[in-house]
Motif scaffolding. Structure first.
Motif, PDB file in Angstrom:
ATOM      1  N   MET A 161      51.758  39.163  51.126  1.00  0.00           N
ATOM      2  CA  MET A 161      50.670  39.834  51.752  1.00  0.00           C
ATOM      3  C   MET A 161      50.057  40.281  51.399  1.00  0.00           C
ATOM      4  O   MET A 161      49.695  41.562  51.961  1.00  0.00           O
ATOM      5  N   ARG A 162      48.803  39.408  51.219  1.00  0.00           N
ATOM      6  CA  ARG A 162      47.494  40.845  50.849  1.00  0.00           C
ATOM      7  C   ARG A 162      46.290  41.507  51.535  1.00  0.00           C
ATOM      8  O   ARG A 162      46.509  40.357  52.490  1.00  0.00           O
ATOM      9  N   ASP A 163      46.596  42.753  51.360  1.00  0.00           N
ATOM     10  CA  ASP A 163      45.517  43.894  52.115  1.00  0.00           C
ATOM     11  C   ASP A 163      44.449  42.899  51.980  1.00  0.00           C
ATOM     12  O   ASP A 163      43.895  43.475  50.826  1.00  0.00           O
ATOM     13  N   ASN A 164      43.121  42.709  52.524  1.00  0.00           N
ATOM     14  CA  ASN A 164      42.376  41.737  51.939  1.00  0.00           C
ATOM     15  C   ASN A 164      41.057  42.404  51.902  1.00  0.00           C
ATOM     16  O   ASN A 164      40.209  42.689  51.438  1.00  0.00           O
ATOM     17  N   SER A 165      41.005  43.864  52.112  1.00  0.00           N
ATOM     18  CA  SER A 165      39.819  45.120  52.069  1.00  0.00           C
ATOM     19  C   SER A 165      40.011  45.007  50.663  1.00  0.00           C
ATOM     20  O   SER A 165      38.212  45.306  50.034  1.00  0.00           O
ATOM     21  N   ASP A 166      40.539  44.737  49.817  1.00  0.00           N
ATOM     22  CA  ASP A 166      40.340  44.641  48.600  1.00  0.00           C
ATOM     23  C   ASP A 166      40.283  43.870  47.743  1.00  0.00           C
ATOM     24  O   ASP A 166      40.215  43.815  46.360  1.00  0.00           O
ATOM     25  N   TYR A 167      39.799  42.707  48.143  1.00  0.00           N
ATOM     26  CA  TYR A 167      39.854  41.402  48.003  1.00  0.00           C
ATOM     27  C   TYR A 167      38.830  40.942  49.004  1.00  0.00           C
ATOM     28  O   TYR A 167      38.546  41.204  49.683  1.00  0.00           O
ATOM     29  N   MET A 168      38.333  39.441  48.034  1.00  0.00           N
ATOM     30  CA  MET A 168      37.337  38.827  48.574  1.00  0.00           C
ATOM     31  C   MET A 168      37.713  37.273  48.508  1.00  0.00           C
ATOM     32  O   MET A 168      37.642  36.176  47.397  1.00  0.00           O
ATOM     33  N   THR A 169      36.973  36.600  49.237  1.00  0.00           N
ATOM     34  CA  THR A 169      37.440  35.049  49.599  1.00  0.00           C
ATOM     35  C   THR A 169      36.417  34.292  49.647  1.00  0.00           C
ATOM     36  O   THR A 169      35.180  34.465  50.452  1.00  0.00           O
ATOM     37  N   ILE A 170      35.826  33.666  47.701  1.00  0.00           N
ATOM     38  CA  ILE A 170      34.899  32.623  47.623  1.00  0.00           C
ATOM     39  C   ILE A 170      35.255  31.615  47.350  1.00  0.00           C
ATOM     40  O   ILE A 170      36.069  31.252  47.253  1.00  0.00           O
ATOM     41  N   ASP A 171      34.088  31.115  48.173  1.00  0.00           N
ATOM     42  CA  ASP A 171      35.251  29.272  48.583  1.00  0.00           C
ATOM     43  C   ASP A 171      36.537  28.736  48.312  1.00  0.00           C
ATOM     44  O   ASP A 171      37.315  27.946  47.699  1.00  0.00           O
ATOM     45  N   GLY A 172      37.209  29.352  49.253  1.00  0.00           N
ATOM     46  CA  GLY A 172      39.289  29.741  49.158  1.00  0.00           C
ATOM     47  C   GLY A 172      39.275  30.144  48.145  1.00  0.00           C
ATOM     48  O   GLY A 172      40.538  29.798  48.445  1.00  0.00           O
ATOM     49  N   LYS A 173      39.174  30.573  47.767  1.00  0.00           N
ATOM     50  CA  LYS A 173      39.537  31.757  46.251  1.00  0.00           C
ATOM     51  C   LYS A 173      39.026  32.756  46.688  1.00  0.00           C
ATOM     52  O   LYS A 173      38.482  32.915  46.817  1.00  0.00           O
ATOM     53  N   LEU A 174      40.530  33.719  46.000  1.00  0.00           N
ATOM     54  CA  LEU A 174      40.963  35.145  46.017  1.00  0.00           C
ATOM     55  C   LEU A 174      39.692  36.044  44.621  1.00  0.00           C
ATOM     56  O   LEU A 174      41.095  35.597  43.754  1.00  0.00           O
ATOM     57  N   TYR A 175      39.209  36.559  44.932  1.00  0.00           N
ATOM     58  CA  TYR A 175      38.869  37.418  44.130  1.00  0.00           C
ATOM     59  C   TYR A 175      38.614  38.904  43.981  1.00  0.00           C
ATOM     60  O   TYR A 175      38.665  39.754  45.381  1.00  0.00           O
ATOM     61  N   ARG A 176      39.790  39.650  43.235  1.00  0.00           N
ATOM     62  CA  ARG A 176      39.836  41.177  44.057  1.00  0.00           C
ATOM     63  C   ARG A 176      38.219  41.557  43.181  1.00  0.00           C
ATOM     64  O   ARG A 176      38.223  41.564  42.329  1.00  0.00           O
TER      65      ARG A 176
END
Length: 164
Positions: free
Chosen positions: A1-16
Motif C-alpha cells: 500500500m502506498r502512502d499517497n502523500s507522495d502520489y496524486m490520483t487523477i481520474d482514477g490513475k496514480l501519479y508520482r
C-alpha cells in the motif's frame, strides 16, 4: 500500500509527485544532462520525486544536488501549473515500483546557478554527462518521446521568463 502523500490520483490513475529543474548560469545557458546507459542518447533536465513530508522547493534543490552536485543555487521562478506524463507500458513493467503508477505529475522550477563549474559533479546513477546550452525548443528532440510534450510547454514558458 502506498502512502499517497507522495502520489496524486487523477481520474482514477496514480501519479508520482515529481519536480523538474531548469538550471541557468550567468550566460543564460541551461544545464542539460545525458541519461546514463541510454541506447538512444536521451537527454533531460534534472528531475526527481518528492519525498513524503517534503515541499516541492526542497525536493527541487535536493534532486539538483543529488543528480549534479550543485548546491549553489537559487530558485528564481516556480511554475504553479502541474504537468503530467504517462509512462509507456514497457517502462512500467521494467520498474517494479511503477507497476501501479500511471506516470508522473511535475512542478517545474527555474533555478539560477550561483557557483562555478567545478562544483558540478555527476554523482548520480542517472546521468553520464552534461552540457551548458541555449534554452530552445530544439532540445525536445533529444528528450525521450513520452516527455516531449511537457518539455515543449515548459521550455516555451521558461524562455519568456529567462529572456526578460
Amino acid at each position: 500500500m502506498r502512502d499517497n502523500s507522495d502520489y496524486m490520483t487523477i481520474d482514477g490513475k496514480l501519479y508520482r509527485k515529481n519536480v523538474g529543474i531548469i538550471v541557468f548560469n550567468d550566460n543564460k545557458k541551461v544545464l542539460f544532462c545525458k541519461r546514463l546507459n541510454s541506447k538512444t542518447g536521451n537527454w533531460q533536465f534534472p528531475q526527481g520525486g518528492v519525498d513524503i513530508g517534503e515541499t516541492e522547493e526542497i525536493a527541487a534543490l535536493r534532486e539538483l544536488a543529488e543528480e549534479t552536485g550543485i548546491t549553489s543555487a537559487q530558485i528564481i521562478y516556480t511554475d504553479e501549473k502541474l504537468y503530467k506524463y504517462d509512462f509507456p507500458e514497457d517502462i512500467r513493467k521494467s520498474k517494479k515500483y511503477y507497476e501501479d503508477v500511471t506516470g508522473q505529475i511535475q512542478k517545474w522550477f527555474l533555478v539560477k546557478f550561483t557557483g562555478n563549474d567545478d562544483e558540478i559533479k555527476i554523482p548520480s546513477d542517472e546521468f553520464e554527462d552534461y552540457i551548458w546550452t541555449s534554452l530552445s525548443l530544439s532540445l525536445t528532440e533529444k528528450v525521450i518521446q513520452f516527455k516531449q510534450e511537457v518539455y515543449k510547454e515548459v521550455i516555451t514558458k521558461f524562455l519568456n521568463i529567462l529572456n526578460r
